[in-house]
Design a protein around this motif. Sequence first.
Motif, mmCIF file in Angstrom:
data_model
loop_
_atom_site.group_PDB
_atom_site.id
_atom_site.type_symbol
_atom_site.label_atom_id
_atom_site.label_comp_id
_atom_site.label_asym_id
_atom_site.label_seq_id
_atom_site.Cartn_x
_atom_site.Cartn_y
_atom_site.Cartn_z
ATOM 1 N N ALA A 1 8.856 6.112 -10.814
ATOM 2 C CA ALA A 1 8.018 5.186 -11.645
ATOM 3 C C ALA A 1 6.659 5.868 -11.960
ATOM 4 O O ALA A 1 6.073 5.577 -13.047
ATOM 5 N N GLY A 2 6.176 6.422 -10.978
ATOM 6 C CA GLY A 2 4.849 7.203 -11.034
ATOM 7 C C GLY A 2 4.876 8.387 -11.764
ATOM 8 O O GLY A 2 4.039 8.973 -12.917
ATOM 9 N N PHE A 3 5.932 9.223 -11.890
ATOM 10 C CA PHE A 3 6.298 10.316 -12.454
ATOM 11 C C PHE A 3 6.356 10.183 -14.038
ATOM 12 O O PHE A 3 5.985 10.893 -14.812
ATOM 13 N N LEU A 4 7.077 9.087 -14.247
ATOM 14 C CA LEU A 4 7.322 8.855 -15.951
ATOM 15 C C LEU A 4 6.191 7.931 -16.311
ATOM 16 O O LEU A 4 5.414 7.241 -15.698
ATOM 17 N N PRO A 5 6.109 8.082 -17.669
ATOM 18 C CA PRO A 5 4.911 7.349 -18.212
ATOM 19 C C PRO A 5 5.106 5.894 -18.103
ATOM 20 O O PRO A 5 5.956 5.211 -19.145
ATOM 21 N N THR A 6 4.878 5.290 -17.079
ATOM 22 C CA THR A 6 4.881 3.780 -16.906
ATOM 23 C C THR A 6 3.377 3.039 -16.759
ATOM 24 O O THR A 6 2.624 3.864 -16.715
ATOM 25 N N ARG A 7 3.466 1.853 -17.083
ATOM 26 C CA ARG A 7 2.263 1.001 -16.750
ATOM 27 C C ARG A 7 1.812 0.796 -15.631
ATOM 28 O O ARG A 7 2.637 0.018 -14.721
ATOM 29 N N ALA B 1 0.756 -1.139 -0.043
ATOM 30 C CA ALA B 1 0.031 0.045 -0.042
ATOM 31 C C ALA B 1 0.917 1.370 -0.023
ATOM 32 O O ALA B 1 0.564 2.332 -0.781
ATOM 33 N N GLY B 2 1.878 1.313 0.693
ATOM 34 C CA GLY B 2 2.722 2.377 0.679
ATOM 35 C C GLY B 2 3.544 2.669 -0.761
ATOM 36 O O GLY B 2 3.861 3.667 -0.698
ATOM 37 N N ASP B 3 4.039 1.703 -1.058
ATOM 38 C CA ASP B 3 4.733 1.727 -2.465
ATOM 39 C C ASP B 3 3.604 2.289 -3.369
ATOM 40 O O ASP B 3 3.954 2.937 -4.091
ATOM 41 N N MET B 4 2.585 1.858 -3.384
ATOM 42 C CA MET B 4 1.513 2.420 -4.553
ATOM 43 C C MET B 4 1.176 3.868 -4.219
ATOM 44 O O MET B 4 0.898 4.549 -5.077
ATOM 45 N N LEU B 5 1.168 4.509 -2.973
ATOM 46 C CA LEU B 5 0.889 5.541 -2.571
ATOM 47 C C LEU B 5 2.113 6.708 -3.055
ATOM 48 O O LEU B 5 1.886 7.559 -3.567
ATOM 49 N N LEU B 6 3.442 6.110 -3.090
ATOM 50 C CA LEU B 6 4.535 6.648 -3.614
ATOM 51 C C LEU B 6 4.270 6.891 -5.107
ATOM 52 O O LEU B 6 4.641 7.709 -5.600
ATOM 53 N N TYR B 7 3.701 5.836 -5.679
ATOM 54 C CA TYR B 7 3.613 5.795 -7.331
ATOM 55 C C TYR B 7 2.667 6.773 -7.680
ATOM 56 O O TYR B 7 2.692 7.618 -8.488
ATOM 57 N N ALA B 8 1.658 6.732 -6.580
ATOM 58 C CA ALA B 8 0.350 7.900 -7.104
ATOM 59 C C ALA B 8 0.893 9.413 -6.626
ATOM 60 O O ALA B 8 0.348 10.111 -7.692
ATOM 61 N N ALA B 9 1.700 9.392 -5.742
ATOM 62 C CA ALA B 9 2.303 10.947 -5.607
ATOM 63 C C ALA B 9 3.163 11.206 -6.875
ATOM 64 O O ALA B 9 2.959 12.439 -7.397
ATOM 65 N N GLY B 10 4.025 10.304 -7.617
ATOM 66 C CA GLY B 10 4.771 10.593 -8.662
ATOM 67 C C GLY B 10 3.868 10.819 -9.917
ATOM 68 O O GLY B 10 4.032 11.846 -10.854
ATOM 69 N N ARG B 11 2.617 10.139 -9.946
ATOM 70 C CA ARG B 11 1.758 10.378 -11.098
ATOM 71 C C ARG B 11 0.842 11.876 -10.830
ATOM 72 O O ARG B 11 0.537 12.561 -11.967
ATOM 73 N N ALA B 12 0.723 12.085 -9.559
ATOM 74 C CA ALA B 12 0.058 13.632 -9.404
ATOM 75 C C ALA B 12 0.771 14.616 -9.798
ATOM 76 O O ALA B 12 0.291 15.621 -10.313
ATOM 77 N N CYS B 13 2.016 14.360 -9.283
ATOM 78 C CA CYS B 13 3.020 15.687 -9.733
ATOM 79 C C CYS B 13 3.051 15.808 -11.216
ATOM 80 O O CYS B 13 3.546 16.832 -11.963
ATOM 81 N N ARG B 14 3.044 14.536 -12.148
ATOM 82 C CA ARG B 14 3.360 14.500 -13.334
ATOM 83 C C ARG B 14 2.164 15.313 -14.068
ATOM 84 O O ARG B 14 2.374 15.914 -15.154
ATOM 85 N N LYS B 15 0.891 15.368 -13.578
ATOM 86 C CA LYS B 15 -0.133 15.999 -14.323
ATOM 87 C C LYS B 15 0.182 17.334 -14.534
ATOM 88 O O LYS B 15 -0.083 17.872 -15.637
ATOM 89 N N GLY B 16 0.691 18.267 -13.642
ATOM 90 C CA GLY B 16 1.013 19.545 -13.748
ATOM 91 C C GLY B 16 1.844 19.857 -14.652
ATOM 92 O O GLY B 16 1.794 20.699 -15.560
#
Length: 498
Positions: A107-113, A48-63
């Motif tokens: 991994a979340g910030f960059l375009p990954t699956r 769960a913690g790992d996926m939260l880190l991934y989600a944080a990277g994905r959120a920063c990428r949107k901007g």
Amino acid sequence: MDPTYLILIAAATLVSEDLTLAATGALVARGEIGFAQGVIACAAGIFAGDMLLYAAGRACRKGLLRWPRAAGLLARGSGWLRGRQAFGAVLMSRFTPGLRLPIYFAAGFLPTRPLAFAFYFLAAALVWTPLIVGFAETVSSIGWMAAGSMAAAWWILRSALARRGLPWVRKFAWEFWPAWLAYLPLAPFFCYLALRYRSLTVFTAANPGIPTGGLAGESKTSILNSLSESPDLVAEFRAIEAGPLSHRLDAAGVFGEWPVVLKPDVGERGRDVAIVRTEEELTEYLAGHPARALVQRYVEGPEFGLFYYRFPGEARGHILSITEKRLPSVTGDGVSTVRELIESDARAALLLQTYLRSVRRAEGDVPGDGERVPLVEVGSHCRGAIFLDGTGLCTRELLDAVDAVSRRFPGFHFGRFDVRAASVEALRNGRFRILELNGVSAEAAHIYDPRTSVWVAYRSLCRQWRLAFAIGDANRKRGARPARLRELIAVLWRHRKS
């Protein structure tokens, strides 16, 4: 067992993963919880913690994606996290302190699956968790002396692998991380600073006398000219304009002695810096570098990086960091080749190809017994120089000398002087020669000391950028204009293509 107990264990991993795993192992040893139950609870929380880190990277990428060119740059960056290499990075980050956060965030910030990385995170958690819980259980059962023996065995194995120069050992050492990966975890902190100072680019006003504050594209010649009121402190230099090779050779022959240092007028991180000793080497360098270059008198002695800052209006500046730059070498034994000597050195082996490209000997040569063979001549970390924390070298005399030359440069408040001195003692007494000055893009390079942990490095980087924003804001209040975001992006894009 009460399921609430297991939920609490899973939640505790979000606070401190290592302590929770150790405590769970102790509970297993005491029979208060089953091994499988403890592993599942810990693995669930870790996942769960790992996926939260991934989600944080994905959120920063949107901007960032609002910038038109961002998608292409991110797509190229994602090549580092694809396929088997991606799973290897995730798995090894579990066994390397300080690496999990930047890799999982990247991994979340960059375009990954997302589904692929969810699988990688789960697999890594299922490998890591039983090992650590089992180790903690063993420690509780057999005592700390036996556990210490196991830890010593692991350290010996890791050192043996490092001596062999295995690629993954180098990849996961903090000082060898690529710049984009090292800075990616700082993105949330940059966002915080931008919100606090109400500008993404206010740090470029930290040095009003340098274009974009020295972030990119600034001319080394222009900066050295601004320091030339201190000829006793600045190494003699001359710009070589683009044009016919014969004209450029005439411009280069100004010192009447070899060697000389050649470098691009616009460059960074030691790129294309060369020490040339003959007319032939000079001709070869200039033929391959058609752009404007800088030729500088070679200065003997050890090299240092002095990171200086001063708020506008302050009577006295400060030295934030001192970096001692060691140029590594190997010593011949009369039997081993240059390549074998490099491979036998624990750290040099990690940079084998880098040193083989820079050393002025064929890799098959056999140096004589006791013969010293320099591996690199340029004090740049990416070229193989060893950076050591030299903060203890700071003295009042050194600060006075740096302060004096800084005040002669109108509009300079923040950056790093790269200097050479006759000796460490000469530096402490404020006697040195300036090779170049870098602005806000410079780093307090002591963070690359092999003894510096990733956490200490990030704390130093955060302090450095907090100062850059604060000094930029203070200069803005005095009338300095920060670079506009569009202007800054254009400069960075031109610099990247050059």
